[in-house]
Design a protein around this motif. Structure first.
Motif, PDB file in Angstrom:
ATOM      1  N   GLN A  45       7.435 -26.696  44.609  1.00 64.85           N
ATOM      2  CA  GLN A  45       6.177 -27.248  44.135  1.00 64.85           C
ATOM      3  C   GLN A  45       5.633 -28.279  45.116  1.00 64.85           C
ATOM      4  OE1 GLN A  45       4.556 -26.010  41.656  1.00 64.85           O
ATOM      5  NE2 GLN A  45       2.879 -27.402  42.134  1.00 64.85           N
TER       6      GLN A  45
ATOM      7  N   LYS B 233       4.143 -26.700  48.067  1.00 63.73           N
ATOM      8  CA  LYS B 233       2.903 -26.011  47.734  1.00 63.73           C
ATOM      9  C   LYS B 233       1.767 -27.019  47.584  1.00 63.73           C
ATOM     10  CE  LYS B 233       3.698 -22.372  45.198  1.00 63.73           C
ATOM     11  NZ  LYS B 233       4.121 -21.739  43.916  1.00 63.73           N
ATOM     12  N   GLU B 234       2.115 -28.178  47.035  1.00 61.58           N
ATOM     13  CA  GLU B 234       1.105 -29.202  46.800  1.00 61.58           C
ATOM     14  C   GLU B 234       0.622 -29.796  48.121  1.00 61.58           C
ATOM     15  OE1 GLU B 234       1.473 -32.757  43.820  1.00 61.58           O
ATOM     16  OE2 GLU B 234       2.426 -30.958  42.982  1.00 61.58           O
TER      17      GLU B 234
ATOM     18  N   PRO C 150       0.451 -28.237  51.408  1.00 61.30           N
ATOM     19  CA  PRO C 150       0.694 -27.032  52.221  1.00 61.30           C
ATOM     20  C   PRO C 150       0.791 -27.340  53.708  1.00 61.30           C
ATOM     21  CG  PRO C 150      -1.491 -26.984  51.212  1.00 61.30           C
ATOM     22  CD  PRO C 150      -0.766 -28.130  50.615  1.00 61.30           C
ATOM     23  N   SER C 151       0.224 -28.461  54.145  1.00 68.47           N
ATOM     24  CA  SER C 151       0.273 -28.709  55.583  1.00 68.47           C
ATOM     25  C   SER C 151       1.683 -29.074  56.046  1.00 68.47           C
ATOM     26  CB  SER C 151      -0.714 -29.810  55.969  1.00 68.47           C
ATOM     27  OG  SER C 151      -0.284 -31.040  55.453  1.00 68.47           O
TER      28      SER C 151
ATOM     29  N   ASN D 264       4.016 -27.084  55.756  1.00 71.23           N
ATOM     30  CA  ASN D 264       4.669 -25.812  56.079  1.00 71.23           C
ATOM     31  C   ASN D 264       4.476 -25.389  57.530  1.00 71.23           C
ATOM     32  OD1 ASN D 264       5.772 -25.043  53.433  1.00 71.23           O
ATOM     33  ND2 ASN D 264       3.612 -25.094  52.840  1.00 71.23           N
TER      34      ASN D 264
ATOM     35  N   SER E 278       2.731 -21.473  63.410  1.00 72.41           N
ATOM     36  CA  SER E 278       1.483 -22.156  63.039  1.00 72.41           C
ATOM     37  C   SER E 278       1.316 -23.491  63.745  1.00 72.41           C
ATOM     38  CB  SER E 278       1.426 -22.354  61.519  1.00 72.41           C
ATOM     39  OG  SER E 278       2.454 -23.221  61.098  1.00 72.41           O
TER      40      SER E 278
ATOM     41  N   LEU F 179      -2.012 -24.531  65.215  1.00 73.14           N
ATOM     42  CA  LEU F 179      -3.126 -24.918  64.362  1.00 73.14           C
ATOM     43  C   LEU F 179      -3.219 -26.441  64.250  1.00 73.14           C
ATOM     44  CD1 LEU F 179      -2.551 -22.271  61.557  1.00 73.14           C
ATOM     45  CD2 LEU F 179      -4.547 -22.370  63.050  1.00 73.14           C
ATOM     46  N   TYR F 180      -2.089 -27.116  64.515  1.00 72.45           N
ATOM     47  CA  TYR F 180      -2.054 -28.575  64.377  1.00 72.45           C
ATOM     48  C   TYR F 180      -2.377 -29.258  65.710  1.00 72.45           C
ATOM     49  CZ  TYR F 180       0.473 -27.621  60.004  1.00 72.45           C
ATOM     50  OH  TYR F 180       0.844 -27.184  58.763  1.00 72.45           O
TER      51      TYR F 180
ATOM     52  N   ARG G 212     -11.831  -6.562  75.446  1.00 71.02           N
ATOM     53  CA  ARG G 212     -12.486  -7.215  74.321  1.00 71.02           C
ATOM     54  C   ARG G 212     -12.065  -8.670  74.263  1.00 71.02           C
ATOM     55  NH1 ARG G 212     -14.794  -3.498  71.032  1.00 71.02           N
ATOM     56  NH2 ARG G 212     -14.465  -1.476  71.967  1.00 71.02           N
TER      57      ARG G 212
ATOM     58  N   ASN H 236     -12.634 -12.034  69.470  1.00 72.39           N
ATOM     59  CA  ASN H 236     -13.301 -11.561  68.264  1.00 72.39           C
ATOM     60  C   ASN H 236     -13.486 -10.052  68.273  1.00 72.39           C
ATOM     61  OD1 ASN H 236     -13.583 -13.873  66.790  1.00 72.39           O
ATOM     62  ND2 ASN H 236     -15.467 -14.483  67.852  1.00 72.39           N
ATOM     63  N   GLY H 237     -12.872  -9.379  69.213  1.00 69.65           N
ATOM     64  CA  GLY H 237     -12.996  -7.929  69.251  1.00 69.65           C
ATOM     65  C   GLY H 237     -14.298  -7.483  69.875  1.00 69.65           C
ATOM     66  N   ILE H 238     -15.011  -8.396  70.495  1.00 68.41           N
ATOM     67  CA  ILE H 238     -16.287  -8.011  71.100  1.00 68.41           C
ATOM     68  C   ILE H 238     -16.051  -7.468  72.499  1.00 68.41           C
ATOM     69  CG2 ILE H 238     -18.570  -8.819  71.817  1.00 68.41           C
ATOM     70  CD1 ILE H 238     -18.534 -10.641  69.458  1.00 68.41           C
TER      71      ILE H 238
END
Lengths: 462, 872
Positions: free
Chosen positions: B462, B465-466, B468-469, B471, B476, B479-480, B714, B717-719
């Motif tokens: 819990q 989950k409360e 989430p950062s 994790n 990941s 991302l930080y 590409r 973004n797949g462009i």
């Protein structure tokens, strides 16, 4: 009767010999074409325009009002939730900052961000219980657009043109109107024929000249230079053929250049909006910077369908609706671009008497979470467990709301419509049977649903 | 109702038939010739073929019908209406299911019963066990030994340049006709050049040949072209069609690449250029591995070449390397498709339908099919399956191997350091996230995170989950701290790249081989279902060929492998096999004339076409074998015939007598194949890159989904951001080197009927469609080649416009334009130039001038004209 038969052996045997000669398999492999083919049962829809909203429009801010979410605004959500971006994730619930109100005779509740749609609510079926269950763009796009979460499969438009051909032999059967801001994240897979023959691939109408590669000449050749080229080529070919009397292939190729030229003219005419009235231009928002580009493509879509094109996809730019952050600004801006033209398309088709046979689809590959992503610049993360999209015309009800998500808009809980249910319904509307519209594949018959137990969503059928 | 219908149509046909053919005595309905094939196609499966006879009725012989089954006899001779078989047929009850007897077939049965239901030959007292063939089936032409026929006598001896001419001319003369006159020299050299090289002749070689009065000029030209390396590229593509060659697996949507398949393609090109005897070519493709000894390591050049030949048995679409595929089905499919490829390419038979039941039309039993399958199962063993990665043999030397192992060890070491450092960063980020929590939660958070996921208490779950950062993990972390991770990744990527640079480049060979000692039993599958095996069978060829083919050992004691494929290949190439040589010379004939002597090159059976010139077919087959299986000799024989050198012009008389040109009283006008169109454009424009061999030139979808040559880059973004950047001359190589990605046929080839790859292509179509026209009018490939041709013509001809026009014409067509044609061309360029000058289209800095554009437009007209696309 038997005695009346009385044929001699000779007749019987020559009959047999003729029949056997006819029954020999053709030397050449089957050729596929785009000539119109009858559906297996009477269709409601004959054409489709899919306004594809790539990125995942936030259903809780546009289509699916959640008073409970507003009530619990900024409190901690403790249920099970799947984030795409853990670093920015937050457990705080976020009520929609936009107001919802009942619209139309039917009282469909829609957000204030969609004033255009509000005006045609009575012609629309809103599905609030969409579900694909795969939490990223690529897989969910594949699911919504080609039936499974894997790549390489034929798009819905390829299936429709494979099953039904097209009404106009001078225009492509399946047209894709791309956005100047780039293709959806899965690129050309969005209109790939997959393992169907390549004539069922979507033909891209580009947002710049030449609008259709190969079908249209480059700008410098357009008009007189190409006419002159065709005339000269025809002369070369006619002289060549006259020295080879009886060579019918040569004449056929001369004719095929003439047909190609007719196709060019037809395409040019279909893409030319100047013959439409000022009122129509205004209705689609061609008088407004914000809507001009998208409105033009919606109007082109209508003109194509009017001329017998089977399936048209109108894209928004890459990730146009992927509002991980700054949703307060970005969502209204995306709506401004699309809302008025999309509504105009429904109204216009209706006034032309085309809506009942044309299915209009508005939606993306996902919706968004009820919790915050990025508290510093509020947005919402992906949600493929419950989201909304709308359909109009082509045999679906008007003023209908179908399905429900839970009290926070997180998961579809009532009358869930999976992508394969949507596809079963779509084929049904076109008079096709998802079980028999198949193509031979190495592992067995390939189909749009590919063995998934899709149900026709009877609750939305008119 | 049924009966009324067939009576009517039968009467109509009776009238038609009576008009066009005099009655002959031999036209009685015969059981063996007429009745049995109908019953075989419709009834045998349930009433005879399978162990259990439905209704205890065996329809495979007349005695069985007279004896009858549970409902008594089914035939009353002389009285169809009293015959049960007739009653059940007219009632629509038999055969069950949708596929009923046709009117004509029913009429044959009825007439036969009316006439007494006899047989031409007495039937035995009992049917032999297993499949048995009638005399008619055994006498079928394709199963007879090849017999060298005597050369026909012709009236016009002067026209019989060689034996081929005698066969063709004899028939023509018999029909009151003869050969067409020879084609003009410039037509002949263009025809020959496309025929042998798939490329147009240069204007200079046309000139030289046309001015050469020597009688030997033609055969010297033939020899010269046969000796060019482009010959192998051209004719390899012909062989790759029935071989089903592709650079990808197909089967699944992913369609994974086969990066090493090219070695088989190169093997074919080299073999053809070297005029490797065709028997050897066949043996190497079917059993190259069995000519060598396992293990296949540190191979020398010649051995690697022989092993590469087995790529032939690796062309079938194959999903067994992919996830989400039913392995049993996928493996069975690979075996079945491989058999299809082998049988259509070498035997000219469709054995595939015998996978589930005896062939309905040809004398191929279900057991035959599994005997063929047993030839391949030691290498394609569903229970010991080699997935695509396990079929690769390294071509590294011992030293290269050691060097690679050392580099791999270093890379593992770097990876260890990378992960350790990354874990440190993750821990650091986690600490910072923890520090942002209320103080009283911090300890619990650390404890929760340190607890393995499965062991966490509900409270711990819990908490995470409360917040989430908390994790954060290896995946990941970016991302930080984006910049830090970017720098971190770059550091290790650079280290890795530097280390990897010292690794010798991979050199693999995709091939087929057996695992010694592993010989699985092969069983007949009940109705083709691999999960219902029945009796075991031993390897062998079709039973109908017994006596003409060798016995196949189950396990050759002289070889480490089973020796089955080697024995099969040796039997095929023994010179006594009735099919192989006929099938191959027919294919060669087809590519020279546009149509085979047997028009269905992959099916010499009853559903295929009969040979138009059976004696010629046999003569060529025999000659081929006795010339030492030399393809080049066969080409020479055909190309020096008068027949091949005829004009293609039609004449009214000929058209009336022989509209399909079945008798070959003229040459056929042919459209170029897809590859020849592209290659010819590259060639005349001067852009063609002559590089031979090696990995395929990649293809990818461009911004609108058209498949183009290039890497198809590409962005994130797949462009789509580009195609051929940095590929040098690669995009301009001949089409045989362009990647055959099963799911991505090249946009400029596909509309011109490129070879099917599902699994192989027995015969190409030749379609005419507006899609082709649009490609020629507006396609960027054609336009850029036209521009190149214009530049070439201008640089070779100087400033004079008429000179440029003439040069472009000669480059494109080989011949010289007439004065009127040159004048018309120059006038066209002038008027186009004026149009471009007047054009209001947006102009860019490096755009060609109006004059350049106008000449390019003229060149485009040449390249899209029928004179370019067709060969007389």
């Amino acid at each position: 009767l038997g005695q009346g038969f009385g044929l001699g052996s000779l007749a019987v045997l020559s009959l047999l010999a003729e029949e056997q000669a006819r029954a020999k398999p053709p030397l050449e492999r089957p050729a596929y074409d785009l000539r119109p083919k009858p559906p297996v049962h009477p269709p409601k829809a004959r054409a489709m325009i899919s306004l594809f909203m790539q990125g995942g429009p936030s259903h809780v801010d546009l289509f699916d009002p959640k008073p409970e979410l507003t009530r619990r605004h900024m409190t901690t959500f403790t249920g099970d939730i799947k984030y795409d971006n853990a670093a920015e994730s937050s457990p705080k619930l976020f009520g929609s900052p936009w107001k919802f109100a009942p619209r139309g005779q039917c009282g469909m509740e829609l957000s204030e961000l969609l004033p255009g749609l509000a005006e045609v609510a009575d012609d629309v079926t809103l599905i609030r219980s969409m579900h694909t269950g795969v939490n990223n763009h690529g897989q969910s796009l594949y699911a919504m657009n080609s039936g499974r979460i894997t790549n390489g499969r034929p798009a819905v438009g390829s299936w429709l043109t494979y099953g039904l051909g097209t009404e106009s032999q001078d225009l492509p059967a399946y047209v894709v109107l791309t956005d100047p801001g780039g293709l959806p994240v899965t690129g050309t897979e969005m209109f790939s024929n997959g393992w169907l023959p390549s004539i069922f691939q979507g033909t891209v109408v580009r947002p710049r000249e030449p609008r259709i590669l190969n079908l249209e000449p480059p700008p410098v050749e357009a008009g007189a230079p190409q006419d002159e080229y065709l005339e000269f080529l025809g002369q070369l070919n006619r002289e060549h053929a006259s020295e080879r009397p009886g060579e019918t292939d040569l004449a056929a190729r001369i004719a095929s250049f003439e047909l190609a030229a007719r196709m060019q003219t037809a395409a040019k005419e279909a893409l030319d909006l100047s013959s439409e009235s000022q009122a129509v231009h205004r209705m689609y928002g061609l008088d407004d910077e914000a809507t001009r580009e998208y409105g033009s493509r919606c109007l082109i879509a209508r003109r194509l369908v009017e001329r017998g094109v089977r399936y048209v996809q109108v894209f928004t730019q890459t990730q146009a609706w992927d509002h991980h952050g700054a949703i307060a600004k970005a969502l209204p801006s995306a709506c401004r671009k699309t809302d008025r033209p999309a509504a105009a398309l429904v109204r216009d088709l209706k006034s032309l008497g085309l809506l009942q046979s044309t299915l209009v689809h508005w939606g993306g590959e996902m919706g968004r979470l009820p919790v915050i992503q990025n508290e510093k610049n509020i947005g919402r993360d992906h949600n493929t467990y419950g989201f909304s999209m709308w359909l109009a015309g082509g045999g679906v009800k008007g003023g209908c709301v179908y399905g429900k998500t839970d009290e926070l808009g997180h998961k579809a809980v009532e009358d869930v419509v999976n992508h394969y249910d949507y596809h079963a319904t779509l084929l049904h509307l076109f008079g096709l049977d998802p079980a028999t519209l198949t193509f031979a594949r190495p592992g067995g018959a390939g189909s749009l649903l590919d063995g998934q137990a899709g149900r026709v969503v009877n609750g939305i059928l008119a | 109702m049924i009966r009324r219908l067939w009576t009517c149509s039968a009467l109509v046909l009776l009238a038609a038939a009576a008009e066009c053919r005099p009655a002959r005595a031999a036209d009685e309905v015969r059981y063996e010739t007429h009745v049995r094939p109908i019953l075989k196609a419709h009834c045998f499966l349930c009433h005879g073929e399978e162990d259990e006879h439905q209704g205890n009725l065996d329809l495979r012989w007349v005695k069985g019908m007279l004896a009858g089954g549970d409902s008594g006899p089914v035939v009353s001779p002389g009285d169809p209406d009293a015959s049960l078989i007739w009653q059940r047929i007219t009632a629509g009850e038999m055969p069950p299911g949708d596929k009923k007897l046709s009117n004509a077939e029913a009429a044959v049965i009825r007439t036969w019963i009316e006439q007494g239901a006899g047989t031409v030959r007495p039937e035995p007292d009992r049917l032999p066990e297993g499949p048995h063939w009638t005399e008619e089936e055994r006498n079928y032409w394709a199963f007879q030994p090849v017999k060298r026929p005597p050369l026909p006598v012709v009236r016009d001896e002067g026209l019989a340049a060689n034996p081929i001419d005698r066969f063709i001319l004899a028939e023509l003369e018999e029909n009151g006709s003869g050969f067409s006159p020879p084609a003009p020299a410039e037509t002949l050299i263009r025809r020959l050049s496309f025929d042998l090289l798939g490329l147009p002749p240069s204007p200079e070689s046309v000139e030289r040949f046309c001015c050469d009065p020597s009688p030997a000029a033609w055969s010297l030209l033939v020899d010269r072209l046969l000796a060019s390396p482009e010959y192998g590229e051209r004719w390899a593509r012909h062989w790759l069609d029935p071989a089903g060659y592709a650079d990808s697996d197909g089967y699944t949507e992913d369609d994974p690449r086969r990066p090493w398949a090219f070695r088989y393609r190169d093997y074919v090109i080299r073999s053809l250029n070297a005029d490797k005897p065709f028997d050897q070519f066949v043996v190497e493709q079917l059993a190259g591995d069995e000519l060598l000894s396992p293990p296949y390591a540190h191979l020398d050049g010649p051995s690697a070449e022989i092993l590469a030949a087995t790529g032939f048995l690796r062309t079938a679409p194959d999903g067994t390397g992919e996830g989400g595929v039913d392995q049993a089905t996928a493996r069975n499919d690979v075996v079945a498709e491989t058999i299809k490829i082998v049988s259509t390419a070498f035997l000219g038979l469709t054995v595939g339908c015998a996978q589930c039941h005896d062939h309905r039309y040809d004398p191929i039993s279900q057991e035959d099919y599994y005997r063929l399958r047993a030839l391949f199962e030691p290498a394609l063993d569903p229970n010991n399956w080699k997935k695509p990665a396990a079929r690769l043999v390294s071509l590294w030397s011992q030293q290269e191997e050691e060097q690679a192992a050392q580099v791999d060890a270093e890379i593992r070491e770097i990876e260890g350091r990378r992960v350790a450092e990354l874990d440190g960063i993750v821990a650091e980020i986690f600490e910072r996230e923890v520090a942002a929590l209320d103080l009283e939660l911090q300890g619990a958070a650390r404890f929760a995170k340190a607890t393995p996921e499965a062991d966490r208490t509900p409270e711990q779950q819990q908490l995470l989950k409360e917040y989430p950062s908390l994790n954060v993990d290896r995946g990941s972390a970016y991302l930080y701290e984006q910049q830090r991770l970017k720098d971190f990744n770059k550091k290790y990527e650079d280290q890795n790249a530097q280390t990897k640079a010292r690794r010798p480049p991979e050199q693999m060979l995709a091939c087929l081989f057996e695992t010694p000692g592993q010989i699985p039993p092969t069983a007949v599958f009940y109705r083709g279902n691999p999960s219902q095996p029945k009796q075991e069978v031993s390897p062998g060829e079709l039973g109908i060929l017994a006596g003409q083919v060798a016995e196949i050992p189950s396990d050759d004691p002289a070889l480490p492998t089973s020796g089955r494929r080697l024995a099969f290949a040796r039997s095929l190439t023994s010179g006594r096999h009735p099919l192989l040589a006929r099938v191959i010379v027919n294919r060669v004939w087809m590519h020279h004339f546009g149509k085979g002597l047997v028009a269905s090159p992959g099916d010499f059976g009853k559903l295929g076409q009969p040979p138009t010139h059976p004696e010629l077919l046999d003569y060529l087959a025999d000659e081929f074998v006795h010339s030492g299986w030399s393809l080049k000799s066969l080409h020479r024989l055909i190309l020096t015939s008068h027949c091949w050198r005829q004009s293609s012009l039609r004449s009214e008389e000929r058209e009336t007598a022989d509209p399909d040109n079945r008798m070959l009283g003229r040459m056929n006008v042919r459209r170029l194949e897809a590859e020849a169109i592209r290659d010819a454009m590259l060639d005349v424009s001067g852009t063609r890159c002559g590089k031979m061999y090696g990995p395929a030139v990649g293809v990818a979808p461009d911004e609108v989904g058209q498949i183009v040559v290039g890497a198809g880059m590409r962005d994130g973004n797949g462009i789509f951001i580009g195609t051929a950047d940095g590929m040098g001359g690669e995009p301009f190589r001949r089409s045989v080197y362009v990647e055959v990605r099963r799911s991505m046929p090249l946009g400029v080839l596909e509309p011109f009927d490129v070879a099917a790859t599902t699994p192989n292509c027995e015969l190409r179509t030749t379609s005419t469609s507006p899609v082709q026209s649009l490609l020629l009018m507006n396609g960027s490939f054609v336009r850029s080649q036209a521009a190149s041709l214009a530049r070439r013509a201008a640089s070779e001809a100087g400033d004079d416009l008429e000179g440029q026009v003439e040069r472009a014409w000669r480059l494109a067509f080989g011949s010289r334009p007439s004065e009127a044609e040159t004048a018309a061309g120059a006038a066209y360029v002038q008027s186009q130039k004026a149009r471009y000058e007047a054009s209001t289209a947006e102009k860019k800095e490096h755009d060609p001038t109006p004059a350049e554009r106008a000449l390019a437009s003229y060149c485009q007209a040449l390249l899209s004209s029928n004179r370019f696309l067709y060969v007389d």
